[in-house]
Enzyme design. Structure first.
Site, PDB file in Angstrom:
ATOM      1  N   GLU A  77      47.483  34.863  38.427  1.00 31.57           N
ATOM      2  CA  GLU A  77      46.159  34.837  39.062  1.00 31.57           C
ATOM      3  C   GLU A  77      45.700  33.443  39.490  1.00 31.57           C
ATOM      4  O   GLU A  77      44.499  33.203  39.626  1.00 31.57           O
ATOM      5  CB  GLU A  77      45.121  35.458  38.119  1.00 31.57           C
ATOM      6  CG  GLU A  77      45.357  36.935  37.868  1.00 31.57           C
ATOM      7  CD  GLU A  77      44.133  37.593  37.273  1.00 31.57           C
ATOM      8  OE1 GLU A  77      43.430  38.295  38.012  1.00 31.57           O
ATOM      9  OE2 GLU A  77      43.874  37.393  36.070  1.00 31.57           O
ATOM     10  N   HIS A  96      38.589  31.409  34.814  1.00 33.86           N
ATOM     11  CA  HIS A  96      38.701  32.865  34.937  1.00 33.86           C
ATOM     12  C   HIS A  96      38.908  33.418  33.539  1.00 33.86           C
ATOM     13  O   HIS A  96      39.720  32.894  32.778  1.00 33.86           O
ATOM     14  CB  HIS A  96      39.877  33.258  35.846  1.00 33.86           C
ATOM     15  CG  HIS A  96      40.191  34.719  35.755  1.00 33.86           C
ATOM     16  ND1 HIS A  96      39.263  35.690  36.107  1.00 33.86           N
ATOM     17  CD2 HIS A  96      41.282  35.397  35.304  1.00 33.86           C
ATOM     18  CE1 HIS A  96      39.806  36.885  35.893  1.00 33.86           C
ATOM     19  NE2 HIS A  96      41.019  36.729  35.400  1.00 33.86           N
ATOM     20  N   HIS A  98      38.369  37.102  30.689  1.00 36.47           N
ATOM     21  CA  HIS A  98      38.149  38.527  30.457  1.00 36.47           C
ATOM     22  C   HIS A  98      37.132  38.666  29.314  1.00 36.47           C
ATOM     23  O   HIS A  98      37.265  39.514  28.446  1.00 36.47           O
ATOM     24  CB  HIS A  98      39.470  39.227  30.125  1.00 36.47           C
ATOM     25  CG  HIS A  98      40.564  38.979  31.121  1.00 36.47           C
ATOM     26  ND1 HIS A  98      41.908  39.007  30.801  1.00 36.47           N
ATOM     27  CD2 HIS A  98      40.520  38.680  32.449  1.00 36.47           C
ATOM     28  CE1 HIS A  98      42.638  38.739  31.891  1.00 36.47           C
ATOM     29  NE2 HIS A  98      41.809  38.526  32.899  1.00 36.47           N
TER      30      HIS A  98
HETATM   31 ZN    ZN Z   1      42.367  38.165  34.910  1.00 40.59          ZN
END
Ligand code: ZN
Length: 240
Positions: A77, A96, A98
């Site tokens: 990513e 980034h 989660h």
């Molecule tokens: Zn991700």
């Protein structure tokens, strides 16, 4: 210490802090724009954030091409980072994650909004990017340039965006500020769910959000950074 070396150490510290504070687990990543070349960025090889060291940090073009991979496997990513650096000259760091408490706000019609002064930097309201709108059924990962650019477009001028069924992305003028927003995005999401269970919420007003953002600088960031560095076992150097 040379500027590049400082930034590499800062990225390592940021990874360790985000892991220690529960914003990333085995997944998630943090990058910095290259201090000597604004068209490149620095990001670890694919490794759990808590395990990252300086030798893991790789250099990439804004299209996500590794400059000198040396046998190291990059994150799938990495296009999130390139897409935002390409679209946003004001941004020098991207996270980034989660982050667990933000996920419900990406899959329901409940908007994530700041309700605590420390959380004002998440912005007036956090938008949501749904990869399915343009790319249909995918594995939900941002794994090419087109997806990275579409995410950056949805983010607009904001510093935070949710990603439906996946996580969130944060950007800021520097690594410390980016980590700060990422941590307080998780705090806000958790508090908002608790408050929603109790009744109607009085969120910060737009004027309050603007005033808190305007005064967020080294005075605040150093205080948080020192504490987080100590907790994560990393040396602290104040930023002026
Ligand atoms: Zn991700």
């Amino acid at each position: 210490m040379p500027k590049l070396q400082n930034v590499l150490e800062e990225i390592v510290t940021a990874n360790r802090i985000l892991a220690h504070e529960g914003v990333v687990d085995s997944f998630g990543h943090v990058s910095s724009r290259h201090p000597d070349n604004p068209n490149h960025f620095l990001l670890s090889r694919a490794r759990a954030p808590e395990r990252i060291d300086v030798d893991d940090i790789m250099e990439f073009t804004l299209e996500g091409e590794p400059v000198n991979p040396g046998g190291r496997a990059p994150y799938l990513e990495r296009f999130i980072h390139g897409g935002i650096y390409e679209a946003r000259p004001d941004v020098n760091s991207v996270v980034h994650n989660h982050s667990p408490s933000v996920i419900p706000f990406g899959i329901t019609d409940k908007k994530l909004k700041p309700l605590l002064h420390m959380c004002a930097n998440i912005g007036q309201q956090v938008g949501c990017w749904d990869s399915h709108d343009k790319f249909g059924d995918t594995a939900l990962l941002v794994e090419d340039v087109a997806m990275g650019r579409d995410l950056a477009k949805a983010m607009g001028k904001d510093r935070t965006i949710l990603m439906r069924g996946h996580g969130a992305t944060v950007c800021a003028p520097n690594v410390r500020h980016c980590v700060f927003i990422s941590i307080y995005l998780e705090v806000n999401a958790k508090l908002q769910m608790q408050a929603m269970a109790m009744g109607d919420i009085k969120f910060l007003t737009p004027g309050e959000v603007d005033k808190v953002i305007a005064r967020t600088g080294p005075y605040t960031l150093n205080r948080a950074w020192e504490n987080w560095c100590r907790r994560a076992g990393r040396p602290f150097v104040a930023e002026l």
